[in-house]
Structures are given as structure tokens and as C-alpha cells.
Design a protein around this motif. Structure first.
Motif, PDB file in Angstrom:
ATOM      1  N   LEU A  67     135.487  -6.436  96.675  1.00 31.73           N
ATOM      2  CA  LEU A  67     136.153  -4.997  97.190  1.00 31.73           C
ATOM      3  C   LEU A  67     135.245  -4.341  98.226  1.00 31.73           C
ATOM      4  O   LEU A  67     135.794  -3.929  99.193  1.00 31.73           O
ATOM      5  CB  LEU A  67     136.079  -4.304  95.923  1.00 31.73           C
ATOM      6  N   ALA A  71     136.919  -3.031 101.650  1.00 23.76           N
ATOM      7  CA  ALA A  71     136.880  -1.668 102.267  1.00 23.76           C
ATOM      8  C   ALA A  71     136.138  -1.742 103.581  1.00 23.76           C
ATOM      9  O   ALA A  71     136.532  -0.727 104.550  1.00 23.76           O
ATOM     10  CB  ALA A  71     136.287  -0.909 100.970  1.00 23.76           C
ATOM     11  N   ASN A 131     141.607  -3.141  90.403  1.00 23.52           N
ATOM     12  CA  ASN A 131     140.645  -2.230  91.289  1.00 23.52           C
ATOM     13  C   ASN A 131     141.019  -2.101  92.589  1.00 23.52           C
ATOM     14  O   ASN A 131     140.834  -0.945  93.261  1.00 23.52           O
ATOM     15  CB  ASN A 131     139.208  -2.730  90.802  1.00 23.52           C
ATOM     16  N   TRP A 135     142.068   1.138  94.628  1.00 26.22           N
ATOM     17  CA  TRP A 135     141.373   1.542  95.583  1.00 26.22           C
ATOM     18  C   TRP A 135     142.358   1.661  97.016  1.00 26.22           C
ATOM     19  O   TRP A 135     142.290   2.910  97.868  1.00 26.22           O
ATOM     20  CB  TRP A 135     140.321   0.668  95.929  1.00 26.22           C
ATOM     21  N   GLU A 139     143.281   4.824  99.232  1.00 28.17           N
ATOM     22  CA  GLU A 139     143.194   4.985 100.927  1.00 28.17           C
ATOM     23  C   GLU A 139     144.455   5.499 101.564  1.00 28.17           C
ATOM     24  O   GLU A 139     144.468   6.393 102.457  1.00 28.17           O
ATOM     25  CB  GLU A 139     142.606   3.837 101.237  1.00 28.17           C
TER      26      GLU A 139
END
Length: 195
Positions: A67, A71, A131, A135, A139
């Protein structure tokens, strides 16, 4: 009770990660993991009550690093949300060119455990995918994209489809094509808010 953060436990998980990702969970024995870690099988079983728990720990250990990497790619990309989403796919396609890249470890493990939906590793894979989706929705929402939760799910479907195609074709162009489609979806949502 063994310490969940102990160096020995980490050594076992690191060894399992190398072997499970390279060869698959079904082809790797507990003996092989113990040998790779430089420990006895008894020590391994002191830290993990079963191979199933070790497989789940392997995937749980990949969750946050994966992740964080995605990101980072998203944050580093210039441009709007469409370009940032596409950058994730572009970087995945670049990673897929590495000879040790074997695809998505979460999907590969879930495929090996398809007949065991309650397996702790399948649950770990589900948590990871959820997850990532949450996320990404956050965003997209922060950038004013409409219906961010549905869009994040659509992007996850494109990503997982690209990973599946890679297992068959071994061609990173499928990941780039999925990234182009994802960027197009994001642009369409942005355009619909500007009408």
C-alpha cells in the motif's frame, strides 16, 4: 507465548515471503521455510501454530509495504487524479518487467486456496484489497471525483484483471492498458462534475 515482533518471527516470515512468492504456497513445505530461515522446524512451530498461520503472516506482512509503495507512486505523479491513478499502473508495469516479479501474491495465494474461502490467508488478501480500495476512494474523494467508492472498486477490478492477464501472457502491456482504462474512467467522473 512468542512475541509477535520478535526477530526470530520476522526471520521466519521473511524466509516464507521469499519462498512463497517465488514458488507458491503449495510447493513450499514448512521444512523448506525453516531451512531458508536457518532454524529448526520446532522453532518455526513455536512461533506459528500451523503453515496456514504462516501463510497468513506472509500476506499480512506484504499489506502495508504494498500500500505504501502504491501511495508513493500516486503522490509522486504530476497532474490530476487521472494521471496519479495511471501512474500506479505504469509503475506496476515497470515492476512486472523484473525477472523475479511473479504477479500479485494476494491473488496467487487466493487462487491456490480457492476451495477454502475461510482460510486466514484468503482473509488477509481480502483485507489488503479492501484497504487499497478504501485508500484509493479517499484519495479520489479528496480530489473532488464523483462516486469515489464505486470508481475505486472499478479501478481495483481493472488492476486485478491486469494481474490475472499477466499470469497468462507475461506481458506488462496489459497493465499499461488497464492503467489507460482507469485514467479514462477517472476523467469521465471528473468531466461529469464539470457539466
Amino acid at each position: 507465548m512468542p512475541d509477535a515482533q520478535s526477530p526470530t518471527r520476522k526471520r521466519i516470515v521473511d524466509a516464507a515471503t521469499r519462498l512463497f512468492y517465488a514458488e507458491g504456497i503449495g510447493r513450499v513445505s514448512v521444512d523448506a521455510v525453516a531451512e531458508e530461515a536457518g532454524l529448526t522446524k520446532r522453532t518455526l512451530y513455536y512461533h506459528f501454530k500451523s503453515k496456514d498461520d504462516l501463510i497468513a503472516a506472509y500476506l499480512d506482512g506484504r499489506d502495508q509495504p504494498n500500500l505504501k509503495r502504491m501511495a508513493g507512486w500516486f503522490d509522486a505523479a504530476e497532474g490530476g487524479a487521472d494521471r496519479k491513478v495511471e501512474a500506479i499502473f505504469t509503475n506496476l508495469a515497470r515492476a512486472a518487467r523484473h525477472p523475479k516479479w511473479k504477479g500479485c501474491g494476494f491473488l496467487r495465494t487466493a487462487a491456490e486456496l480457492a476451495s477454502m474461502p475461510g482460510h486466514p490467508a484468503v482473509k488477509a488478501g481480502s483485507r489488503h484489497k479492501t484497504n487499497f480500495e478504501k485508500w484509493l476512494a479517499a484519495e479520489l474523494s479528496a480530489r473532488g471525483v464523483t462516486a469515489p467508492h464505486m470508481l475505486a472498486r472499478e479501478i481495483v477490478l481493472l488492476m486485478d484483471g491486469a494481474f490475472s492477464s499477466m499470469l497468462i501472457h507475461h506481458n506488462p502491456d496489459y497493465i499499461r492498458a488497464a492503467g489507460h482504462a482507469a485514467a479514462t474512467l477517472v476523467r469521465a467522473r471528473i468531466s461529469s462534475t464539470q457539466v
